[in-house]
Design a protein around this motif. Sequence first.
Motif, mmCIF file in Angstrom:
data_model
loop_
_atom_site.group_PDB
_atom_site.id
_atom_site.type_symbol
_atom_site.label_atom_id
_atom_site.label_comp_id
_atom_site.label_asym_id
_atom_site.label_seq_id
_atom_site.Cartn_x
_atom_site.Cartn_y
_atom_site.Cartn_z
ATOM 1 N N ILE A 89 7.985 -1.639 6.403
ATOM 2 C CA ILE A 89 7.909 -1.962 4.976
ATOM 3 C C ILE A 89 6.456 -1.904 4.504
ATOM 4 C CG2 ILE A 89 8.175 -3.830 3.285
ATOM 5 C CD1 ILE A 89 10.717 -4.653 4.911
ATOM 6 N N ALA A 90 5.537 -2.487 5.263
ATOM 7 C CA ALA A 90 4.120 -2.468 4.895
ATOM 8 C C ALA A 90 3.595 -1.029 4.854
ATOM 9 C CB ALA A 90 3.307 -3.304 5.876
ATOM 10 N N ALA A 106 2.134 0.987 1.627
ATOM 11 C CA ALA A 106 0.832 1.649 1.660
ATOM 12 C C ALA A 106 0.952 3.096 1.193
ATOM 13 C CB ALA A 106 0.250 1.590 3.074
ATOM 14 N N SER A 107 2.005 3.777 1.612
ATOM 15 C CA SER A 107 2.224 5.159 1.171
ATOM 16 C C SER A 107 2.404 5.224 -0.338
ATOM 17 C CB SER A 107 3.448 5.760 1.851
ATOM 18 O OG SER A 107 3.226 5.916 3.225
ATOM 19 N N ASP A 108 3.071 4.220 -0.885
ATOM 20 C CA ASP A 108 3.301 4.188 -2.334
ATOM 21 C C ASP A 108 2.011 3.999 -3.125
ATOM 22 O OD1 ASP A 108 6.014 4.582 -1.962
ATOM 23 O OD2 ASP A 108 6.544 2.475 -2.287
ATOM 24 N N ILE A 109 1.081 3.200 -2.598
ATOM 25 C CA ILE A 109 -0.142 2.945 -3.363
ATOM 26 C C ILE A 109 -1.323 3.821 -2.947
ATOM 27 C CG2 ILE A 109 0.498 0.574 -3.896
ATOM 28 C CD1 ILE A 109 -1.687 -0.296 -1.867
ATOM 29 N N SER A 110 -1.241 4.512 -1.826
ATOM 30 C CA SER A 110 -2.381 5.297 -1.366
ATOM 31 C C SER A 110 -2.811 6.396 -2.346
ATOM 32 C CB SER A 110 -2.141 5.874 0.030
ATOM 33 O OG SER A 110 -1.093 6.801 0.011
ATOM 34 N N GLY A 136 -4.180 -2.374 5.980
ATOM 35 C CA GLY A 136 -4.439 -1.660 7.228
ATOM 36 C C GLY A 136 -3.797 -0.280 7.249
ATOM 37 N N PHE A 137 -2.622 -0.162 6.645
ATOM 38 C CA PHE A 137 -1.963 1.129 6.590
ATOM 39 C C PHE A 137 -2.605 2.046 5.561
ATOM 40 C CE2 PHE A 137 1.505 -1.376 8.546
ATOM 41 C CZ PHE A 137 1.717 -0.593 9.662
ATOM 42 N N VAL A 138 -3.060 1.494 4.436
ATOM 43 C CA VAL A 138 -3.746 2.315 3.435
ATOM 44 C C VAL A 138 -5.001 2.895 4.047
ATOM 45 C CG1 VAL A 138 -5.030 2.256 1.248
ATOM 46 C CG2 VAL A 138 -2.822 1.116 1.418
ATOM 47 N N LYS A 139 -5.721 2.051 4.785
ATOM 48 C CA LYS A 139 -6.964 2.476 5.412
ATOM 49 C C LYS A 139 -6.737 3.643 6.377
ATOM 50 C CE LYS A 139 -9.805 -0.975 6.458
ATOM 51 N NZ LYS A 139 -10.490 -2.013 7.238
ATOM 52 N N SER A 140 -5.587 3.648 7.054
ATOM 53 C CA SER A 140 -5.330 4.696 8.061
ATOM 54 C C SER A 140 -4.777 5.985 7.466
ATOM 55 C CB SER A 140 -4.373 4.158 9.119
ATOM 56 O OG SER A 140 -3.067 3.973 8.584
ATOM 57 N N GLN A 141 -4.447 5.970 6.161
ATOM 58 C CA GLN A 141 -3.868 7.188 5.561
ATOM 59 C C GLN A 141 -4.902 8.071 4.935
ATOM 60 O OE1 GLN A 141 -0.601 6.036 3.011
ATOM 61 N NE2 GLN A 141 0.553 5.250 4.725
#
Length: 136
Positions: free
Chosen positions: A14-15, A19-23, A131-136
């Motif tokens: 879910i997180a 992150a994909s949605d806001i990246s 953390g997921f946004v940072k990795s995308q």
Amino acid sequence: MSESNDLMTSLSTIAEEMASDISPVFQNATVDRYSGFLDAMYHYTLESERELLYASTIAPTEDLRELFAHMAKDEQAHYKLAELDLRALDCGVGLEAPDAVLKLREFWMSVTPQRFFELLGALYALENVGGFVKSQ
């Protein structure tokens, strides 16, 4: 133990999806896109102390009550950071909270003590988006 692992995997998924949605906001960022993000963060954090205090009142254990009360104290002025960033960009805070913020607020405050762990799951996902946004 497997059920616990499945739950953590689901919450992480879910997180990651959030992150994909806001990246895209951060890719090819413009002042308008970034200020929109900051405005949403302002409105999101404006009520987060109250929301976390609410969670502390319905938490089923003393440890969870203390955790949410501590988090509420930590959130006290986070909205001011977003406001300062908006001012630095010569942008003001929007008068209305974005729909997504209003929906999250409505969900959070509607959770009953019997459904408390929904808040814990939502909190886990929200706290791990960065953390997921940072990795995308």
